[in-house]
Design an enzyme around this catalytic site. Structure first.
Site, PDB file in Angstrom:
ATOM      1  N   LYS A 160       0.831  -1.215   0.000  1.00 34.64           N
ATOM      2  CA  LYS A 160       0.000   0.000   0.000  1.00 34.64           C
ATOM      3  C   LYS A 160       0.861   1.260   0.000  1.00 34.64           C
ATOM      4  CE  LYS A 160      -4.159  -2.289   1.468  1.00 34.64           C
ATOM      5  NZ  LYS A 160      -5.147  -2.617   2.496  1.00 34.64           N
TER       6      LYS A 160
ATOM      7  N   ARG B  92      -2.943 -10.127   5.464  1.00 34.83           N
ATOM      8  CA  ARG B  92      -3.352 -10.301   4.058  1.00 34.83           C
ATOM      9  C   ARG B  92      -2.229  -9.762   3.188  1.00 34.83           C
ATOM     10  NH1 ARG B  92      -5.694  -7.266   0.076  1.00 34.83           N
ATOM     11  NH2 ARG B  92      -7.229  -8.316  -1.239  1.00 34.83           N
TER      12      ARG B  92
HETATM   13  N1  HH2 Z   1      -7.160  -4.366   1.133  1.00 25.90           N
HETATM   14  C1  HH2 Z   1      -7.516  -4.461  -0.166  1.00 25.90           C
HETATM   15  C2  HH2 Z   1      -8.548  -5.307  -0.577  1.00 25.90           C
HETATM   16  N2  HH2 Z   1      -9.205  -6.071   0.322  1.00 25.90           N
HETATM   17  N3  HH2 Z   1      -9.516  -6.808   2.537  1.00 25.90           N
HETATM   18  C3  HH2 Z   1      -9.186  -6.733   3.827  1.00 25.90           C
HETATM   19  N4  HH2 Z   1      -9.833  -7.489   4.725  1.00 25.90           N
HETATM   20  N5  HH2 Z   1      -8.188  -5.906   4.277  1.00 25.90           N
HETATM   21  C4  HH2 Z   1      -7.488  -5.103   3.427  1.00 25.90           C
HETATM   22  O1  HH2 Z   1      -6.612  -4.340   3.896  1.00 25.90           O
HETATM   23  C5  HH2 Z   1      -7.819  -5.138   2.044  1.00 25.90           C
HETATM   24  C6  HH2 Z   1      -8.859  -6.012   1.629  1.00 25.90           C
HETATM   25  C7  HH2 Z   1      -6.778  -3.644  -1.181  1.00 25.90           C
HETATM   26  O2  HH2 Z   1      -5.681  -4.345  -1.684  1.00 25.90           O
HETATM   27  P1  HH2 Z   1      -5.646  -5.133  -3.074  1.00 25.90           P
HETATM   28  O3  HH2 Z   1      -6.650  -6.239  -3.069  1.00 25.90           O
HETATM   29  O4  HH2 Z   1      -4.263  -5.547  -3.353  1.00 25.90           O
HETATM   30  O5  HH2 Z   1      -6.004  -4.062  -4.173  1.00 25.90           O
HETATM   31  P2  HH2 Z   1      -7.295  -3.748  -5.018  1.00 25.90           P
HETATM   32  O6  HH2 Z   1      -8.380  -3.338  -4.072  1.00 25.90           O
HETATM   33  O7  HH2 Z   1      -6.869  -2.640  -5.942  1.00 25.90           O
HETATM   34  O8  HH2 Z   1      -7.694  -4.989  -5.766  1.00 25.90           O
END
Ligand code: HH2
Length: 269
Positions: free
Chosen positions: A196, A232
């Site tokens: 992030k 995660r």
């Molecule tokens: N962060 C993201 C997505 N889902 N779920 C939980 N429980 N906690 C988090 O911190 C979290 C999450 C964002 O990260 P990412 O999936 O890599 O990116 P994107 O939303 O662009 O797919």
């Protein structure tokens, strides 16, 4: 928890695992690397992201969930009831719910549920990064949701501060520094710092996504040592190594009262 984004536009890995075949191969690698859970998502929730149609999100995630269910614990990263229901019917056992609203689906289906703190939709959330006391506000929000879910009969409940969701770098760091406040609620805590943008603050200047491995691993290990029961992450192997070295399973403070919920799903064992 290994992240598997089946999306064209996720902020760090968008487009990499778009075909179900490549997604499953990547999941298998994360399992070999030590992931206990694979978190399958079909909608990016990065700041400014536009919502995806139900049918498109289903088209992205369902073949992957069907291929993985039964081989590993699968969670579905969704804000949509229809997607959560279909995923659980296909064998997902955890609903990773960034909207923190889907506990009735978890209660009805018997799935576990993650309540994450996100005070506004991703499209506009950057304007909502205002708190008097981010740590206590996030705690109070999550505890209220977890209690609702428990009252509805959900047996596996996780709370997650939603690092990067309507939060400045200072808010994210404050939440990480005071993770003990969330751990002290007794609900098992999930933390997602992986790749992030606020991690650039730790390095002192903005970092390209490809340069965020070290602070991602460092913050995951920190979270585990502070008592988070799950992290995660995209980069499972280095995170797993750091956590084994840090000894989180032996050193993490025992959650008060409700540690059984954490142990029931394996924690980091
Ligand atoms: N962060 C993201 C997505 N889902 N779920 C939980 N429980 N906690 C988090 O911190 C979290 C999450 C964002 O990260 P990412 O999936 O890599 O990116 P994107 O939303 O662009 O797919």
């Amino acid at each position: 928890m290994g992240v598997l984004n089946v999306t064209p536009d996720s902020f760090s890995d968008g487009g990499r695992w778009l075909s179900p075949e490549s997604a499953v191969v990547h999941a298998e690698q994360m399992i070999r690397d030590g992931a206990d859970i694979i978190d399958v998502g079909g909608e990016s929730t990065r700041p400014g992201a536009a919502p995806v149609e139900d049918s498109e999100e289903l088209r992205r995630v369902m073949p992957v969930i069907e291929a993985l269910a039964g081989r590993v614990k699968v969670s579905v990263d969704t804000r949509k009831e229809v997607v959560a229901r279909a995923a659980v019917a296909a064998g997902a056992t955890l609903i990773n719910d960034v909207s923190a609203t889907l506990w009735p689906v978890a209660a009805e289906t018997g799935a576990g549920w993650v309540a994450m703190h996100m005070p506004a939709d991703p499209l506009v959330m950057a304007q909502h990064a205002t708190y008097d006391d981010v740590v206590s506000e996030v705690r109070d929000f999550l505890v209220a949701r977890a209690e609702k879910a428990a009252a509805a009969g959900v047996e596996e409940i996780w709370i997650d501060p939603g690092i990067g969701f309507a939060k400045t770098a200072e808010h994210n760091l404050a939440l990480l520094h005071r993770l003990d406040v969330l751990v002290g609620t007794g609900w098992p805590v999930l933390v997602g710092t992986s790749r992030k943008s606020f991690l650039g603050r730790i390095a002192g200047s903005p970092l390209e996504v490809s340069d965020r491995l070290e602070p991602s691993v460092a913050t995951a290990a920190w979270a585990a040592l502070e008592g988070a029961a799950m992290v995660r992450v995209h980069d499972v192997r280095p995170t797993r190594m750091a956590m084994e070295l840090a000894g989180p399973t032996t050193r993490r403070p025992v959650a008060k009262g409700r540690s059984d919920r954490c142990d029931a799903v394996g924690g980091l064992a």
